[in-house]
Design an enzyme around this catalytic site. Structure first.
Site, PDB file in Angstrom:
ATOM      1  CG  ASP A  25      62.166  30.267  37.695  1.00 14.24           C
ATOM      2  OD1 ASP A  25      63.088  30.779  37.040  1.00 14.24           O
ATOM      3  OD2 ASP A  25      61.369  29.451  37.204  1.00 14.24           O
ATOM      4  CE  LYS A 130      63.304  28.723  34.565  1.00 11.39           C
ATOM      5  NZ  LYS A 130      61.861  28.469  34.726  1.00 11.39           N
ATOM      6  CB  CYS A 163      61.338  25.900  37.482  1.00 14.99           C
ATOM      7  SG  CYS A 163      59.874  26.483  36.600  1.00 14.99           S
TER       8      CYS A 163
HETATM    9  N1  TIU Z   1      59.535  28.207  38.815  1.00 14.82           N
HETATM   10  C1  TIU Z   1      58.593  27.277  38.900  1.00 14.82           C
HETATM   11  O1  TIU Z   1      58.790  26.236  39.508  1.00 14.82           O
HETATM   12  N2  TIU Z   1      57.368  27.568  38.294  1.00 14.82           N
HETATM   13  C2  TIU Z   1      56.176  27.065  38.739  1.00 14.82           C
HETATM   14  O2  TIU Z   1      55.126  27.364  38.158  1.00 14.82           O
HETATM   15  N3  TIU Z   1      56.210  26.256  39.839  1.00 14.82           N
HETATM   16  C3  TIU Z   1      55.145  25.741  40.532  1.00 14.82           C
HETATM   17  O3  TIU Z   1      55.382  24.926  41.433  1.00 14.82           O
HETATM   18  N4  TIU Z   1      53.916  26.114  40.233  1.00 14.82           N
END
Ligand code: TIU
Length: 227
Positions: A25, A130, A163
């Site tokens: 991500d 995802k 994530c």
């Molecule tokens: N990729 C991921 O970690 N999504 C989130 O929403 N993370 C946060 O820390 N908000």
């Protein structure tokens, strides 16, 4: 041939024949100033700081011809893959599917949903959209990795305790050995990053191993010298 990597809680025996890198991500909306993460009041400079390290890690895998997986947290434009339990969080106007500064928040195809240009996937690399925090939920990634004989995963990306940690836990439950590169992952909350890493390596590595990029680079260099 196994390559020993100095790591916590103990040495990780890396098998290049069964190895892939997973970059979680590294998307504009989480990392760039003016994106979704920043709009939520987070200090995104913590996340931009790891970009050179993640880039170096991806470069290491590419140089050795090893597989690279990139994930994006992304929902369909009709949000049919985003349950209310996920969508109805935070303030209206700042929720998944709302219009943000870089397009609709966490919606596939929007500018903010793209991976940072400097970390962009190359043709042939695996890109996974995802709908969950974890990378195996509703993605088919386990089948893709299994077909390729992948059994070990090196992890990088954001955020450590959301994530990345969820994906590592899902991976461990599916039988993958997981190594987190500590300086190639980050959180908006330094104490959460530190806590997540401790949780991963505690109890004899109950979720996996952790090490800095320098240890992985040294291990690869050592293996080449002795090859
Ligand atoms: N990729 C991921 O970690 N999504 C989130 O929403 N993370 C946060 O820390 N908000």
């Amino acid at each position: 041939m196994a390559i020993p990597v100095t790591a916590r809680p103990y040495e990780f025996n890396l098998d290049p024949a069964r190895l892939a890198l997973v970059v979680i991500d590294m998307q504009r909306d989480f990392i760039e100033p003016g994106g979704f993460g920043a709009a939520l009041g987070n200090d995104v400079s913590r996340l931009t700081a790891i970009v050179p390290t993640v880039k170096a890690l991806i470069g290491l895998f590419r140089r050795h011809g090893l597989p690279v997986v990139h994930t994006r947290e992304a929902h369909r434009p009709d949000l049919s893959d985003c349950p209310p339990a996920k969508r109805l969080r935070g303030r209206p106007g700042l929720r998944i599917g709302d219009q943000g500064a870089m397009g609709r928040i966490l919606v596939a195809g929007e500018p903010g949903n793209q991976i940072l240009p400097e970390l962009a996937p190359l043709p042939g690399e695996i890109v996974v959209d995802k709908p969950g925090k974890g990378m195996f939920w509703a993605t088919g990634l386990h089948e893709t990795l299994s077909e390729r004989g992948i059994a070990q995963l090196v992890f990088a990306g954001v955020t450590t305790e959301v994530c990345v940690q969820t994906s590592m836990r899902e991976a461990n439950d599916r039988g993958y050995e997981c190594l987190l590169i500590e300086d190639a992952t980050e959180s908006y909350f330094p104490e959460f990053k530190a806590g997540a890493i401790e949780m991963i390596v505690a109890q004899g590595g109950i979720v996996g191993w952790a090490t800095p990029l320098s240890a992985l680079l040294a291990a690869f260099e050592g293996a080449l010298v002795h090859a």
